[in-house]
Every structure is written in C-alpha cells, then in structure tokens.
Design a protein around this motif. Structure first.
Motif, short mmCIF file in Angstrom:
data_model
loop_
_atom_site.label_atom_id
_atom_site.label_comp_id
_atom_site.label_asym_id
_atom_site.label_seq_id
_atom_site.Cartn_x
_atom_site.Cartn_y
_atom_site.Cartn_z
N THR A 145 3.11 -35.94 -26.60
CA THR A 145 4.57 -36.04 -26.60
C THR A 145 5.18 -35.58 -25.28
N SER A 146 4.39 -34.89 -24.45
CA SER A 146 4.89 -34.39 -23.16
C SER A 146 4.88 -35.51 -22.13
N VAL A 147 5.96 -35.64 -21.38
CA VAL A 147 6.08 -36.70 -20.38
C VAL A 147 6.52 -36.10 -19.05
N LYS A 148 6.36 -36.88 -17.99
CA LYS A 148 6.76 -36.46 -16.66
C LYS A 148 7.98 -37.27 -16.22
N ILE A 149 8.98 -36.59 -15.65
CA ILE A 149 10.19 -37.25 -15.16
C ILE A 149 10.05 -37.49 -13.66
N SER A 150 10.50 -38.64 -13.18
CA SER A 150 10.29 -39.00 -11.78
C SER A 150 11.02 -38.09 -10.80
N THR A 151 11.99 -37.30 -11.26
CA THR A 151 12.66 -36.33 -10.38
C THR A 151 11.84 -35.06 -10.21
N GLY A 152 10.69 -34.97 -10.89
CA GLY A 152 9.81 -33.82 -10.71
C GLY A 152 9.72 -32.87 -11.88
N LEU A 157 9.05 -36.39 -25.95
CA LEU A 157 9.50 -37.51 -26.79
C LEU A 157 10.05 -36.99 -28.11
N VAL A 158 11.32 -37.31 -28.41
CA VAL A 158 11.94 -36.88 -29.66
C VAL A 158 12.30 -38.05 -30.56
N VAL A 163 13.69 -39.36 -24.72
CA VAL A 163 13.06 -38.19 -24.12
C VAL A 163 14.11 -37.11 -23.91
N LEU A 164 13.81 -35.91 -24.38
CA LEU A 164 14.67 -34.75 -24.17
C LEU A 164 14.15 -33.99 -22.96
N THR A 165 15.03 -33.61 -22.06
CA THR A 165 14.65 -32.86 -20.87
C THR A 165 15.78 -31.92 -20.49
N ALA A 166 15.64 -31.23 -19.36
CA ALA A 166 16.69 -30.30 -18.90
C ALA A 166 17.73 -31.06 -18.10
N ALA A 167 19.00 -30.66 -18.26
CA ALA A 167 20.08 -31.35 -17.54
C ALA A 167 19.93 -31.18 -16.03
N HIS A 168 19.43 -30.02 -15.57
CA HIS A 168 19.34 -29.80 -14.12
C HIS A 168 18.28 -30.69 -13.48
N CYS A 169 17.46 -31.34 -14.30
CA CYS A 169 16.50 -32.32 -13.78
C CYS A 169 17.19 -33.64 -13.46
N ILE A 170 18.42 -33.78 -13.91
CA ILE A 170 19.19 -35.03 -13.74
C ILE A 170 20.44 -34.79 -12.90
N HIS A 171 21.05 -33.61 -13.05
CA HIS A 171 22.39 -33.34 -12.53
C HIS A 171 22.46 -31.89 -12.07
N ASP A 172 23.07 -31.62 -10.94
CA ASP A 172 23.13 -30.24 -10.43
C ASP A 172 24.38 -29.48 -10.85
N GLY A 173 25.15 -30.07 -11.77
CA GLY A 173 26.40 -29.46 -12.21
C GLY A 173 27.61 -30.06 -11.54
N LYS A 174 27.37 -30.78 -10.41
CA LYS A 174 28.46 -31.44 -9.69
C LYS A 174 28.21 -32.93 -9.50
N ASP A 175 26.94 -33.31 -9.31
CA ASP A 175 26.61 -34.72 -9.10
C ASP A 175 25.20 -34.96 -9.61
N TYR A 176 24.87 -36.25 -9.79
CA TYR A 176 23.54 -36.63 -10.23
C TYR A 176 22.56 -36.58 -9.06
N LEU A 177 21.31 -36.26 -9.37
CA LEU A 177 20.30 -36.12 -8.33
C LEU A 177 19.97 -37.46 -7.68
N LYS A 294 3.24 -41.07 -31.28
CA LYS A 294 4.02 -40.20 -32.16
C LYS A 294 4.93 -39.29 -31.35
N HIS A 295 6.17 -39.13 -31.81
CA HIS A 295 7.10 -38.20 -31.17
C HIS A 295 7.16 -36.91 -31.97
N MET A 296 7.93 -35.94 -31.47
CA MET A 296 8.11 -34.68 -32.18
C MET A 296 9.57 -34.52 -32.57
#
Length: 420
Positions: A145-152, A157-158, A163-177, A294-296
């Motif tokens: 169920t563990s996956v890798k995001i292209s931003t690092g 998998l839910v 896919v559930l991940t951390a917001a800071h992997c996508i967005h720094d609080g001001k703009d998208y990465l 299978k997801h979790m």
C-alpha cells in the motif's frame, strides 16, 4: 480458602466477563458517529505558479501546551479550515467551500483525545528501521500500500485509486511545488512476469485462506530482530545472510502513474491557519489509473497511548535508502487532538507515509490494519507558546472531521462513510 457460596458464583462470572470485555475493548476498533462535510460552492481560481521548493523540515508548529491555550474553533473556523483547493492535471484550480454538520461529535472527541502525560525525550540509539528489499514482502500487503510521490515523498493507498500523503509534499503553504503540474505516483511491482495462474491475485497479497500473510510475517520478524536476541525467528544465520546479489536480483521496480487531481485543505495554507497549519498537513491524490492491489482503510481512535504498547507502524521510501521500502514501528511519546509526537527513526522521503495500527473488528475475531495518521516528518514544535521549541517526529492524526473530509474526497459524499 473455603468453598464459594453458589449465590456468589454468578457475580464472579459477571466480573470475569466484564474484565475480559474491557481487555477486548483495548484491542477493538472503536465506533464513532462521524460529522458530515458537505460541499457548498466551488469557484474557479487562476492557475498556480508551481514555483515552491520542497521544505527540509517544518518549524513553529503549535505543540501540546501551545494548543491547550487556543480557544475551541468555531463552526465558521472549522468550515474554513476544511474548505479545500483542487488542482487538476491540466493546471486548472478550484476552491470549494464546505458546510459541517455534527460539530458536537468533534467537541466530544476533543475532550477524550488529548493526553496530558509528559515524557522526556528518548535518546536516538541504534537505527531501528528495516529495509523491505525482498519482493516477496515489499509487493505484498500491507507494504504494497506504500507508494512513492514524484516530488520526493511517500504516500499510502486508501482506495483503489486514491493516495493519502502530506500536504507539504504538494504545497509549501503559499504555492504548489515545482513538479506538481506533472505529479506521478510510483507503485512497487515485481520485475519478473507472472504466469497466467497468478491472474486475479493483484500485487497486494491475496487472501491466504486462513494462512498467515507474508506481510504479517515480515512485521513479526522485524519486531523480533529489533531486540537483537534472535535472527529471523530463530532460523539459522546462513538463511538470513543471503548474498547481496540475490537480494538485488529480487528488488522490485516502480510502475509510475499520473495523478488526475490533487486536493489540499485550506487549513494547511499559512494565510488561514495562524500557526496551526501542521494540523492539516495532509492531501489526497486521485490517480488516472488505479493499481489492482489492496488498499488500506482509514480508522479513528481517541488515544494511541491508551492502546497496548501505544505502538504505531509506517513504511516509506527514505532518501538514504534509494529504491527500497523502509518499515519501522515505535511507541507514541505524546499526543494532542490533531498530532502524534514520537521518535520513530525516519529520514527525508518518508514524509506522507500512512501511519497505521492493527486492531480487531467490533464483534469479530478478525484483525485489520487501518490508517490513523499521516507521517509529517521532523518538526520543531512550539512547546509552550512562548517561543521555546523542541524537536519531534510528528504525524497528523485522522480525527472524525478529517475522516469525513477525506471520505468526501474519495466517495463524493461523506454520509456513506462510517468509522468502525
């Protein structure tokens, strides 16, 4: 001791049954009445700049003592925090406002969830992480169920395509990465092709028809190995020390899938959260094509520390072990309504991993794993609100409100979701 009077036996039996039930409850998933999060209105926004750079670590998180001084958020605050942005693969962006029904359930949760116990920091000693490099484990549930995001980062998998991940992997609080406009998710797959007889099994470890799953075995062996007293459940060292060439030959590869859309709660935005953005460090990714594994499921518990051993588990793709899945477990040191503070050994790249525990289904003997949080990473926490900071490894816990929101993202209707 003399014979027990017959009239006392029913009382003793009742007491024993009550004690057994109490112990059983400690190992059983609790049931909750989940609030409803409804979409109210969606507005089209301008396309993001996609110019933000990944953050090494977060700082200034409002910690336990700091959060105790904060007033209970109003309904308007909660609805603003749970409103969210959606970014689509063509670069367009929308903002959706929400309404929340059943806020009383959240107030009840807040009274039950916070742990007031204090612990001194545990000294980091031997690295307790376990590399799951063998394909017989890494491509089987629960590790699959563990996956890798292209931003690092990592993710979990839910649903068949979310896919559930951390917001800071996508967005720094001001703009998208930079890179989110072409976001991809990597799913472990075996190098060797399977024959026709393996069709329908998928990559997530099919049902074992009563047999112990290999994911269970790997976790159990990892826990035994961590004591340093035995090798792979007492088996000979010769079998454990397989050649590096053999391990490398069985190492799985990634199959990359494009992301259809990304959703981030407004509570993560620095202009909205007023220092509480770490509480909303989660995001959901919808894949263009879901893997057949299978997801979790998600789960909600009032306190991790009240569970036996207070232990959590998660697997991710740590940067210092490229290409390998890394599993770890540890006990939670402290917890608040929205965050779990612990010292699980981790490195950058593991952020976004799904934090899970394993409990019994209510009224059944079946044990299931469920995601109860998202690993955020190493953070400097504002301990008392006066500027004093302490470092922890922090995970965002799934609360009833967050469960309802993520459920709405996945299913389009939070009323179909129940926490069991």
């Amino acid at each position: 001791m003399g014979p027990v009077p017959l009239c006392v036996l029913p009382l003793l039996s009742l007491a024993v049954l009550s004690a057994v039930a109490a112990v059983d409850d400690d190992y059983t998933w609790p049931q909750w009445n989940v609030p409803l999060v409804r979409n109210r209105r969606t507005l089209l926004l301008s396309s993001p700049n996609f110019s933000a750079q990944p953050q090494a670590e977060l700082s200034g998180t409002c910690g336990i003592e700091c959060q105790r001084r904060l007033p209970m958020p109003s309904l308007d605050d909660v609805e603003e925090f749970l409103s969210y942005e959606t970014v689509y693969e063509n670069g367009t962006r929308t903002l959706t406002s929400v309404s929340v029904q059943g806020l009383n359930e959240v107030i009840s949760w807040s009274k039950n969830a916070t742990s007031h116990s204090r612990h001194k920091r545990e000294v980091y000693g031997t690295d307790t992480r376990f590399t799951i490099s063998d394909k017989q484990y890494s491509t089987k549930y629960p590790f699959s169920t563990s996956v890798k995001i292209s931003t690092g980062c990592s993710g979990v998998l839910v649903s068949p395509k979310h896919v559930l991940t951390a917001a800071h992997c996508i967005h720094d609080g001001k703009d998208y990465l930079d890179g989110v406009q072409k976001l991809r998710v990597g799913i472990l797959k075996e190098k060797s092709k399977r024959g026709k007889g393996s069709k329908g099994r998928g990559g997530g470890g099919g049902r074992g028809k009563g047999k112990k799953r290999k994911g269970d075995k790997a976790e159990e062996e990892a826990q035994v190995d961590s004591t340093g007293k035995t090798d792979r459940k007492g088996k000979s060292k010769g079998r454990k020390s397989r050649s590096r060439r053999s391990v490398e030959a069985e190492k799985p590869t990634f199959k990359w899938t494009r992301v259809k859309k990304t959703q981030v709660p407004k509570g993560w935005f620095k202009s909205i959260s007023n220092g509480m953005n770490a509480d909303y460090d989660y995001a959901l990714l919808e894949l263009k094509k879901g893997p057949k594994i299978k997801h979790m499921d998600l789960g909600v518990i009032p306190s991790v520390k009240k569970l036996p051993a207070g232990r959590i588990h998660f697997s991710g793709f740590d940067d210092d072990r490229p290409g390998n899945l890394v599993y770890r477990f540890c006990s939670v040191s402290q917890e608040s309504n929205d965050l779990l503070y612990q010292y699980c050994d981790a490195k950058p790249g593991s952020s976004g991993s799904g934090v899970y525990i394993r409990l019994k289904e209510p009224g059944k003997k079946k044990w299931t794993r469920k995601i109860i949080g998202v690993f955020s990473g190493h953070q400097w926490v504002d301990v008392n609100g006066n500027g004093a900071q302490q470092d922890f490894n922090v995970a965002v816990r799934i609360t009833p409100l967050k469960y309802a929101q993520i459920c709405e993202w996945v299913h389009g209707d939070s009323s179909v979701c129940k926490v069991v």
